[in-house]
Design a protein around this motif. Sequence first.
Motif, PDB file in Angstrom:
ATOM      1  N   PRO A   7       0.814  -1.271   0.083  1.00 23.14           N
ATOM      2  CA  PRO A   7      -0.043   0.090   0.097  1.00 23.14           C
ATOM      3  C   PRO A   7       0.923   1.279   0.066  1.00 23.14           C
ATOM      4  O   PRO A   7       0.298   2.323  -0.231  1.00 23.14           O
ATOM      5  N   ASN A   8       2.060   1.403   0.226  1.00 22.22           N
ATOM      6  CA  ASN A   8       2.904   2.404   0.512  1.00 22.22           C
ATOM      7  C   ASN A   8       3.437   2.846  -0.705  1.00 22.22           C
ATOM      8  O   ASN A   8       4.515   3.618  -0.738  1.00 22.22           O
ATOM      9  N   TYR A   9       3.212   2.450  -2.063  1.00 22.77           N
ATOM     10  CA  TYR A   9       3.547   2.922  -3.234  1.00 22.77           C
ATOM     11  C   TYR A   9       2.837   4.347  -3.343  1.00 22.77           C
ATOM     12  O   TYR A   9       1.642   4.454  -3.001  1.00 22.77           O
ATOM     13  N   LYS A  10       3.384   5.277  -4.191  1.00 17.53           N
ATOM     14  CA  LYS A  10       2.855   6.394  -4.280  1.00 17.53           C
ATOM     15  C   LYS A  10       1.489   6.355  -4.889  1.00 17.53           C
ATOM     16  O   LYS A  10       1.518   5.814  -5.989  1.00 17.53           O
ATOM     17  N   PRO A  11       0.446   7.108  -4.953  1.00 17.01           N
ATOM     18  CA  PRO A  11      -0.681   7.047  -5.839  1.00 17.01           C
ATOM     19  C   PRO A  11      -0.506   6.973  -7.109  1.00 17.01           C
ATOM     20  O   PRO A  11      -1.404   6.411  -7.877  1.00 17.01           O
ATOM     21  N   ASP A  12       0.277   7.632  -7.793  1.00 18.53           N
ATOM     22  CA  ASP A  12       0.373   8.257  -9.106  1.00 18.53           C
ATOM     23  C   ASP A  12       1.276   6.896  -9.687  1.00 18.53           C
ATOM     24  O   ASP A  12       1.645   7.177 -10.918  1.00 18.53           O
TER      25      ASP A  12
ATOM     26  N   SER B 180       0.510   3.731  -9.605  1.00 14.94           N
ATOM     27  CA  SER B 180      -0.074   2.265  -9.648  1.00 14.94           C
ATOM     28  C   SER B 180       0.191   1.662 -10.986  1.00 14.94           C
ATOM     29  O   SER B 180      -0.125   0.466 -11.170  1.00 14.94           O
TER      30      SER B 180
END
Length: 690
Positions: free
Chosen positions: A296-301, A303
């Motif tokens: 879950p700790n990848y950046k939102p942009d 994906s």
Amino acid sequence: MKKMYLLHSAYLLRLLCLLLGSCLTLHAQNVRVSGTVTSASDNSALVGISVLVKGTNNGTTSNATGEYAINAPSGGTLVFSFVGFEKQEIQVNNQSVINVVLKEDNQQLNEVVVTALGVKREKKQLGYTVSEIAGAKMAATNELSPISALQGRIPGVQIDQGAGGLMGNTKILIRGNSTLGVNNQPIFVVDGVILDNDVYDGSSGPRDFGNSLKNLNMEDFESVSVLKGSAAAALYGTRAINGVILITTKKGAQRKGLGVSVSQTFNMQKPYRGPDFQNEYGGGTVGAFFTDTRDPNYKPDESWTTKVFPTNAQGQPYIDRQMNRELENWGPRFNNQQVVDYDGKMTTYQAYPNNYLDAFQTGKGSLTNVAIDGGNERSTFRFSYNRVDSRGINFKNNLGKNAFNLRATQNLNKFLVADVTADYTTTEGTNPPSLSLNNYIWTFPRNYDTQYWMQRQNYIGYKGGLRNVSDVNEPNLVPGADHWFNIFENNYSQREQMVRGRLALTATVTDWLKLQIEGNFNNLYTKSEIKELGQGVNFTGGRYALGHSTKQTNFMKWLAIFNKSITKDLDFNGYVGGESQQYSLSFNNAETVGGLSYPGNFFLANSVQSQKSEGGIKTRRSYKSLYASADFAWRDQLFLQTTWRGDWSSALTYSNGSGNNFYNYPSASLSWILRSRSILLCLTGSVMES
């Protein structure tokens, strides 16, 4: 002087160009030669044939289908050779395909070999192929399995090493598969005692402890004969549908005093290569392309982005822990970045190219053999002791063996000879490798440091047991910690005792008639244990299992052997006999259920719930058989062999005693030797009636 220097320089330049051109020309003259090697006697593919470029060390061998490929000079010569076949030299002459047919060595035709039922025959009398190898050559390999010792020594035989560690099964096929069944391996017959050559099928779990052949001592082998084809093995019935390997053991010799033989051998094994891995990228997700759970700790942009690190609450990049999913090497390119490791410590992000080989150790083994023999004109004896201590390349994989063998002969009178054999072997094997999925392919990324993560403090959870990725307080989230937990905390062992005995009486009735009666038994007693430490908090859970099995075989045989000249041009030899065999396999297994009440204590009464047990007779069968052989030789050049065997099997009998339980196997073979050149015509047939 200056002119002379220029002349020398020009000369050296031309000489260098000439040498360079010669090298390029020679390189261009190399051609890739391929082809197939077959036998002249039956056109079958020959395995393990040596193919060598004459005058060089450049060589190869033919594969399981007889095919080979080699780079050779277009004007060179290829040498094809193998024990028992005539060496053949063929000029390349710029050919890219060279198919070769090898003939048997005619000088070996007068050799005496051991054939079906232990009867000796001259090679030239046989209409089928029998390959023989001296027992000393097999013992010199220092292999634990007699099958492995045959590797590359018998043409037409395919041997595949198993992955079960020291005691794992090795597969052997004679001229390929003969049935659609699981086991297409030949049977082994040791001095008339038939041994099952079972295969590992996974039904007993993911660990292969091998079969009873590992209990044999190759230092006791006098000779080994491989019977190929239906005509060769017909007298052993359905058991020999895949061929027969006959082993004749040593016996004492007449001598003054005692003969003492002592041998000691050592060996070391070190893995030198594993699968080819890439070492540019480390662990990381493939993003939304993949359906498994993503960190879950990848950046939102990000994906749909690969080759990036997730970041923690402090903004530090860390290595994707790949929790609840298999291997993904979609992380960043290795560039010695400083990142947070699986256990929360800072580390250098780099590849470990040898992390797969680091999961193995150097194997070591020693074999000690002591033999004492003696004899006089009336009796002989030979006693041997064999000790094996081996450590495999897999951690905790060990094998120990003690083998005792006694063989004695006694001339009871001028007509009657007794031959007695007693053999006792104990073998204990521990922790063969699990034959499940390879963690280095399915779990561990290229940045995985094997030597660090295999240490106990790095795979045990902070509360004991296996680390729990669902526990937010667990500091160590390394993937695949259960791999090392299962290797170093669990124990799997199997102890075998094999007892083999044989008594044979041979009576010489006339100069052309002998009578034999023989009885033998072969019993295998097996004890297996499983000790699994609990993976829960404080090592709760766990499992203990205990199993015993008894395999018993009893065998009786009688045989009348004839050898008589009918006329000066026609000789006859043959035999008539019968046998009876009983076989049974019984077992009992028990194991704990629901874990162990006291963690780390392995006994059945320590079961949390009521223990589970089962047992009984797994297999029981009997055979009764009659057989006969009639062989004719005309002028020592034309040989006709005929055999017949009939079996009555309990497997085809109903419980009330009814049923058609009889089937038979006739066979015939013909060989013709003309002017010292072998022209072999082999006519074989097999008929089953039930």
